[in-house]
Design an enzyme around this catalytic site. Structure first.
Site, PDB file in Angstrom:
ATOM      1  N   TYR A   1       5.392   3.946  12.112  1.00 49.12           N
ATOM      2  CA  TYR A   1       4.789   2.643  12.389  1.00 49.12           C
ATOM      3  C   TYR A   1       5.699   1.904  13.390  1.00 49.12           C
ATOM      4  CZ  TYR A   1       3.820  -2.280  11.797  1.00 49.12           C
ATOM      5  OH  TYR A   1       3.568  -3.592  12.049  1.00 49.12           O
TER       6      TYR A   1
ATOM      7  N   LYS B   1      -2.039  -3.167   2.976  1.00 52.42           N
ATOM      8  CA  LYS B   1      -3.027  -2.153   3.319  1.00 52.42           C
ATOM      9  C   LYS B   1      -3.848  -1.785   2.072  1.00 52.42           C
ATOM     10  CE  LYS B   1      -1.258  -2.647   7.338  1.00 52.42           C
ATOM     11  NZ  LYS B   1       0.116  -2.766   7.373  1.00 52.42           N
TER      12      LYS B   1
HETATM   13  C1  LIG Z   1       3.002   2.643   7.633  1.00 55.71           C
HETATM   14  C2  LIG Z   1       3.355   1.198   7.675  1.00 55.71           C
HETATM   15  N1  LIG Z   1       4.539   0.800   7.178  1.00 55.71           N
HETATM   16  C3  LIG Z   1       4.906  -0.498   7.192  1.00 55.71           C
HETATM   17  C4  LIG Z   1       4.094  -1.477   7.739  1.00 55.71           C
HETATM   18  C5  LIG Z   1       4.557  -2.924   7.768  1.00 55.71           C
HETATM   19  O1  LIG Z   1       3.937  -3.668   6.777  1.00 55.71           O
HETATM   20  P1  LIG Z   1       3.557  -5.226   6.901  1.00 55.71           P
HETATM   21  O2  LIG Z   1       2.630  -5.366   8.062  1.00 55.71           O
HETATM   22  O3  LIG Z   1       2.949  -5.539   5.570  1.00 55.71           O
HETATM   23  O4  LIG Z   1       4.833  -5.977   7.140  1.00 55.71           O
HETATM   24  C6  LIG Z   1       2.856  -1.105   8.251  1.00 55.71           C
HETATM   25  C7  LIG Z   1       1.966  -2.132   8.860  1.00 55.71           C
HETATM   26  O5  LIG Z   1       1.058  -1.824   9.601  1.00 55.71           O
HETATM   27  C8  LIG Z   1       2.479   0.272   8.229  1.00 55.71           C
HETATM   28  O6  LIG Z   1       1.290   0.687   8.734  1.00 55.71           O
END
Ligand SMILES: Cc1ncc(COP(=O)(O)O)c(C=O)c1O
Length: 358
Positions: free
Chosen positions: A77, A174
């Protein structure tokens, strides 16, 4: 239902004599109920909830000291890549980016300064599969902590602690939240000492979520199993439809038997998830934008895992913070589109894909 304790502080009889709650940055009853629930669904002993997935990641990274090294994936990510390279690298922490689908690539990078292995599986957005048990076996006995970002699978499809991981991280935003109405993160672990260390930074640095959001996520979790089943079924339909589509050059979905990670996905996951990514055939950035903007049922938006289907253009949206060369090496090309398949009627989704790709 768990009450929403819209409470910042708790009355004490005499200083230090309280009923388990002092101040809500540290503990709040609604959040505690959620944390116990998050631990339970990941088969862990301890859960911690954060104000975002990135706040959860940040808290793990605070365990590191200058000179420490981290081994992580070359397909991550974008926000994880950004916090590694633009926040923690400046404090003298070194990050190695390797192909985590080959456990030996991780083993090769371990040295006496290695403290952490951070993997995502399936990866965002090309859905590569890392063998959690094999990587846990490499980490075991070396003192290196293995953290698995389990966001894409959700606890319903995969439980990394059972496979030997030390910590599971989630963007609760998510699938766990599931309704695109909350931003939240989580960590789950079994080891008491590790929990105490992480709790220290959680309270000391304060990236904790409020009670209203905790309530919404508790409600979301009640349907996680039903939603995930529907996501998986719809993603299977969408993947089958797109596989032979003349406008699709490449498709990523771990359910295909010729996906390189299919066998491992079958072993460590209960189904193949709700995410599908495609590379459009001979498509310029302009044409890819045109396709991405011409859906009626799918919404063009960042994020994933909500009940509504979303279309994302990783190169300019979620993964824009990764330099082009690195991004393209990981397969995040300009004509890649990531699809978060929701739980709507599958025929409506397919009809929408059909018209957008026309
Ligand atoms: C695989 C993954 N890890 C971590 C995150 C980060 O999370 P957040 O957007 O809740 O801070 C995301 C966000 O898209 C993600 O897709």
């Amino acid at each position: 239902m768990t009450p929403i304790y819209q409470t910042s502080t708790y009355q004490q009889a005499t200083p230090g004599d309280h009923k388990g709650f002092e101040y809500s940055r540290g503990t709040n009853p609604t959040r505690k109920a959620l944390e116990d629930c998050l631990a339970a669904i990941e088969n862990g002993r301890f859960g911690l909830a954060f104000s975002s997935g990135m706040a959860a990641t940040d808290t793990v990274l605070r365990l590191l000291k200058p000179g420490d090294e981290v081994i992580t994936g070359d397909d991550l990510y974008g926000g994880s890549y950004r916090i590694f390279t633009r926040v923690y690298a400046q404090y003298g922490i070194k990050f190695h980016f390797v192909d985590t689908t080959v456990p030996e690539r991780i083993a090769e990078q371990i040295n006496k300064r290695t403290r952490l292995i951070w993997i995502e599986t399936p990866t965002n957005p090309t859905l590569k599969i890392a063998n959690i048990a094999a990587i846990a076996a490499i980490a075991k006995g070396t003192g290196v902590m293995l953290v698995v970002d389990n966001t894409f699978a959700s606890p319903y499809l995969q439980n990394p602690l059972d496979l030997g991981a030390d910590v599971v991280m989630h963007s609760v935003t998510k699938y766990i939240g599931g309704h695109s109405d909350v931003v939240m993160g989580a960590l789950v672990m079994n080891d008491r000492e590790l929990y105490d260390q992480l709790f220290f930074y959680y309270n000391a640095c304060g990236g904790t979520p409020g009670p209203q959001d905790s309530f919404l996520v508790l409600r979301g979790i009640k349907t996680l199993h039903l939603r995930m089943q529907a996501h998986c079924e719809n993603a299977r339909r969408v993947a089958m439809f797109l596989r032979d589509h003349p406008r699709v050059e490449r498709i990523y979905w771990p359910g295909f038997t010729d996906h390189p990670g299919h066998e491992i996905a079958r072993q460590q996951m209960r189904d193949f998830g709700g995410m599908v990514s495609i590379v459009l055939k001979e498509s310029s950035l302009e044409e890819t934008f045109r396709v991405a903007s011409s859906f009626n049922v799918f919404a063009l938006a960042e994020s994933l895992g909500g009940v509504e289907s979303l279309i994302n253009h990783p190169a300019t949206m979620t993964h824009g913070s990764i330099p082009r060369e690195l991004r393209e090496k990981a397969g995040v090309v300009d004509n890649l589109i990531r699809i978060s398949v929701g739980i709507e009627d599958a025929d409506d989704l397919i009809a929408d894909l059909e018209q957008a790709l026309d």
